[in-house]
Design a protein around this motif. Structure first.
Motif, PDB file in Angstrom:
ATOM      1  N   GLY A  71      -6.865  60.692 -73.209  1.00 22.23           N
ATOM      2  CA  GLY A  71      -7.447  59.379 -73.499  1.00 22.23           C
ATOM      3  C   GLY A  71      -6.586  58.561 -74.446  1.00 22.23           C
ATOM      4  O   GLY A  71      -5.879  59.121 -75.291  1.00 22.23           O
ATOM      5  N   ILE A  72      -6.648  57.239 -74.261  1.00 25.53           N
ATOM      6  CA  ILE A  72      -5.971  56.335 -75.209  1.00 25.53           C
ATOM      7  C   ILE A  72      -7.008  55.306 -75.648  1.00 25.53           C
ATOM      8  O   ILE A  72      -7.682  54.684 -74.812  1.00 25.53           O
ATOM      9  N   TYR A  73      -7.169  55.146 -76.960  1.00 23.30           N
ATOM     10  CA  TYR A  73      -8.221  54.275 -77.487  1.00 23.30           C
ATOM     11  C   TYR A  73      -7.662  53.435 -78.625  1.00 23.30           C
ATOM     12  O   TYR A  73      -6.695  53.822 -79.279  1.00 23.30           O
ATOM     13  N   THR A  74      -8.318  52.300 -78.881  1.00 23.71           N
ATOM     14  CA  THR A  74      -7.998  51.577 -80.116  1.00 23.71           C
ATOM     15  C   THR A  74      -9.086  51.955 -81.109  1.00 23.71           C
ATOM     16  O   THR A  74     -10.281  51.886 -80.807  1.00 23.71           O
ATOM     17  N   GLU A  75      -8.663  52.403 -82.289  1.00 22.90           N
ATOM     18  CA  GLU A  75      -9.639  52.775 -83.334  1.00 22.90           C
ATOM     19  C   GLU A  75      -9.253  52.004 -84.575  1.00 22.90           C
ATOM     20  O   GLU A  75      -8.294  52.376 -85.260  1.00 22.90           O
ATOM     21  N   GLY A  76      -9.953  50.919 -84.846  1.00 21.71           N
ATOM     22  CA  GLY A  76      -9.594  50.047 -85.975  1.00 21.71           C
ATOM     23  C   GLY A  76      -8.220  49.452 -85.703  1.00 21.71           C
ATOM     24  O   GLY A  76      -7.957  48.920 -84.627  1.00 21.71           O
ATOM     25  N   ARG A  77      -7.313  49.621 -86.668  1.00 18.95           N
ATOM     26  CA  ARG A  77      -5.969  49.065 -86.521  1.00 18.95           C
ATOM     27  C   ARG A  77      -4.995  50.123 -86.007  1.00 18.95           C
ATOM     28  O   ARG A  77      -3.793  50.018 -86.189  1.00 18.95           O
ATOM     29  N   ARG A  78      -5.568  51.162 -85.387  1.00 19.82           N
ATOM     30  CA  ARG A  78      -4.686  52.218 -84.889  1.00 19.82           C
ATOM     31  C   ARG A  78      -4.920  52.467 -83.408  1.00 19.82           C
ATOM     32  O   ARG A  78      -6.008  52.231 -82.884  1.00 19.82           O
ATOM     33  N   LEU A  79      -3.865  53.002 -82.788  1.00 20.34           N
ATOM     34  CA  LEU A  79      -3.995  53.429 -81.405  1.00 20.34           C
ATOM     35  C   LEU A  79      -4.132  54.947 -81.442  1.00 20.34           C
ATOM     36  O   LEU A  79      -3.339  55.623 -82.106  1.00 20.34           O
ATOM     37  N   ALA A  80      -5.168  55.474 -80.780  1.00 14.70           N
ATOM     38  CA  ALA A  80      -5.364  56.929 -80.784  1.00 14.70           C
ATOM     39  C   ALA A  80      -5.063  57.473 -79.396  1.00 14.70           C
ATOM     40  O   ALA A  80      -5.658  57.030 -78.405  1.00 14.70           O
ATOM     41  N   ILE A  81      -4.105  58.406 -79.335  1.00 14.14           N
ATOM     42  CA  ILE A  81      -3.775  59.053 -78.050  1.00 14.14           C
ATOM     43  C   ILE A  81      -4.283  60.486 -78.165  1.00 14.14           C
ATOM     44  O   ILE A  81      -3.850  61.224 -79.064  1.00 14.14           O
ATOM     45  N   ARG A  82      -5.229  60.839 -77.282  1.00 13.06           N
ATOM     46  CA  ARG A  82      -5.934  62.120 -77.476  1.00 13.06           C
ATOM     47  C   ARG A  82      -5.784  63.015 -76.250  1.00 13.06           C
ATOM     48  O   ARG A  82      -5.977  62.558 -75.124  1.00 13.06           O
ATOM     49  N   VAL A  83      -5.425  64.286 -76.496  1.00 11.06           N
ATOM     50  CA  VAL A  83      -5.340  65.261 -75.387  1.00 11.06           C
ATOM     51  C   VAL A  83      -6.261  66.424 -75.740  1.00 11.06           C
ATOM     52  O   VAL A  83      -6.099  67.058 -76.785  1.00 11.06           O
ATOM     53  N   THR A  84      -7.231  66.660 -74.882  1.00 14.54           N
ATOM     54  CA  THR A  84      -8.210  67.725 -75.159  1.00 14.54           C
ATOM     55  C   THR A  84      -8.153  68.770 -74.044  1.00 14.54           C
ATOM     56  O   THR A  84      -8.090  68.409 -72.866  1.00 14.54           O
ATOM     57  N   ASP A  85      -8.162  70.033 -74.440  1.00 16.00           N
ATOM     58  CA  ASP A  85      -8.239  71.080 -73.405  1.00 16.00           C
ATOM     59  C   ASP A  85      -9.350  72.057 -73.759  1.00 16.00           C
ATOM     60  O   ASP A  85      -9.880  72.023 -74.878  1.00 16.00           O
ATOM     61  N   LYS A  86      -9.705  72.884 -72.786  1.00 19.38           N
ATOM     62  CA  LYS A  86     -10.726  73.909 -73.042  1.00 19.38           C
ATOM     63  C   LYS A  86     -10.053  75.268 -72.989  1.00 19.38           C
ATOM     64  O   LYS A  86     -10.592  76.233 -72.460  1.00 19.38           O
ATOM     65  N   GLY A  87      -8.851  75.327 -73.546  1.00 22.14           N
ATOM     66  CA  GLY A  87      -8.043  76.543 -73.480  1.00 22.14           C
ATOM     67  C   GLY A  87      -8.327  77.539 -74.583  1.00 22.14           C
ATOM     68  O   GLY A  87      -9.437  77.580 -75.142  1.00 22.14           O
TER      69      GLY A  87
END
Ligand code: ADP
Length: 437
Positions: free
Chosen positions: A342-358
């Motif tokens: 996922g890529i999101y804007t959070e306030g004045r930051r860009l958040a790039i998130r990778v989640t796994d169920k490993g």
């Protein structure tokens, strides 16, 4: 130097430094005791001479041993009769001078009619002018009802005086502390170097092993291809050439990882920033990576809530960061991989998130995974390939972009890696919109 020799040298070094500190403490203690004894004796002698002088001045009988030390900083001097303040002050100042006692004192004269300390003053070292003491300060000089006529002397600056007398010891103690500081720093550097050399040894082992696997496959395939019967079987022939191509690709990517690391070490990140449309970047990466996940029967979901956001970053390195995180998410998912990107804007930051169920990362390892060459021992046991350089690369590139990376992971539950990048100040962050790839 072998591990055993190094350990022996370090233990001996630590023992020597501890011994030195213990000897220093012992001598400081001894010297402080001697200084205290010397001050007490000098004070007792000085006060005895004051009692004698006062007795002679008023013409009454001189008494031996009239001085009693009732606390470390409080003396009581019994007299045969009353004494006036100015007389006592005069003899006190004289006696202090004679006995080379340059310290402040407070005195109080006991009034047996009113049964309390009445007259008194504060005598500053080196000054002949007494400072009168208000009632509250006089209360500090306790009544000593055992005697009828007496005066009390308090040393309010006793500790400061003793510290002054201990100056040479203070300097030598500072020197010892500096030696201990330098020794600890050297010890830390040696241990760091040792750890690094061990990690590098592991890395060379892993690298040799990783390179050997494709080399062995290629040489076996070449042997098969050389056989005349293989030439007569086009399908088999093409399978083996395909295998060789695949292994060469793998070798090239491994060499590239090591070279990339060497380049980073030597020249830093050397960013070539460009305007990147975050939405496009997210989609492209998801599309390229999805087949890899699906080849293992898994799923990759992608969510971009930063529609229209443009950031200034190095496109090659930023993609490298995301691919590294996705690669790890896939590698460390032992069962069917379920990855969310996922890529999101959070306030004045860009958040790039990778989640796994490993497999997840234990808490103690989470602090170390960004170190170069660090591999969790578990990874090698489970035969998962890697050099321990991926997350270090990610960390360095994110830092070069003035961003941060955060890991949240539970063993057996999975991991989430979030890269935060600052958004450009000029362009206000647009309202989040949802787009899925
Ligand atoms: P490599 O994967 O080559 O070992 P990395 O630097 O990418 O090196 O990762 C360092 C270590 O962090 C890995 O050995 C692994 O134990 C752990 N790790 C990284 N990503 C994950 C993940 N998504 N899930 C579980 N462990 C991970």
């Amino acid at each position: 130097m072998t591990n055993r020799t190094l350990r022996t040298v370090l233990v001996l070094g630590v023992l020597c430094v501890l011994g030195m500190v213990a000897v220093q403490i012992y001598w400081v203690r001894l010297s402080l005791d001697a200084q205290e004894r010397k001050l007490d004796q000098s004070m007792a002698l000085a006060l005895q001479s004051v009692a004698d002088d006062v007795a002679m001045y008023y013409g009454y009988k001189v008494q031996p041993n009239t001085v009693e030390q009732v606390a470390s900083d409080f003396f009581v001097v019994s007299l045969n009769n009353v004494v006036e303040e100015r007389v006592l002050e005069h003899y006190l100042l004289e006696a202090l001078k004679q006995h080379h006692l340059s310290l402040d004192i407070q005195y109080g004269i006991y009034d047996c009619y009113e049964e309390k300390m009445k007259a008194g003053a504060f005598l500053k070292a080196g000054s002949s002018e007494p400072t009168p003491m208000p009632g509250t300060e006089m209360a500090g000089i306790e009544d000593w009802k055992r005697y009828v006529y007496y005066f009390g002397v308090r040393l309010p600056a006793r500790s400061a005086y003793l510290t002054g007398e201990m100056a040479p010891w203070v300097y030598s103690s500072i020197l010892v502390l500096l030696v201990v500081g330098f020794f600890s720093y050297t010890l830390w550097v040696i241990l760091q170097q040792k750890r690094l050399s061990e990690v590098q040894k592991d890395f060379i082992n892993t690298m040799t092993h990783e390179f050997m696997t494709p080399i062995t496959s290629i040489s076996l395939a070449a042997e098969v291809l050389e056989r005349p019967d293989t030439l007569l079987q086009p399908e088999r022939h093409s399978n083996y050439t395909g295998l060789i191509r695949q292994e060469i690709k793998r070798l090239r990517s491994q060499v590239e990882t090591v070279l990339q690391h060497a380049r980073l070490q030597r020249h830093g990140a050397n960013l070539q920033p460009a305007a990147i449309v975050v939405d496009d970047l997210g989609r492209d990466i998801a599309q390229h990576f999805r087949p890899k996940v699906e080849a293992r029967g898994g799923t990759l979901t992608c969510e971009v809530k930063a529609l229209g956001v443009v950031i200034h970053a190095d496109p090659t390195h930023l993609s490298g960061v995301i691919y590294n995180l996705l690669d790890n998410a896939l590698k460390y998912s032992l069962d069917t991989p379920q990855i969310h990107f996922g890529i999101y804007t959070e306030g004045r930051r860009l958040a790039i998130r990778v989640t796994d169920k490993g497999m997840g990362i234990p808490k103690n390892a989470q602090k170390r995974i960004f170190e170069r060459f660090y591999r969790q021992p578990d990874s090698s046991l489970k035969n998962i390939k890697g050099f321990g350089l991926g997350l270090n690369y990610v960390f360095q590139i994110v830092r070069a972009h003035k961003g941060t990376i955060v890991v949240d992971s539970e063993v057996g539950q999975g991991s989430t890696f979030t890269v935060y990048l600052p958004l450009p100040k000029a362009a206000p962050a647009p309202a989040p919109q949802l787009a899925t790839a």
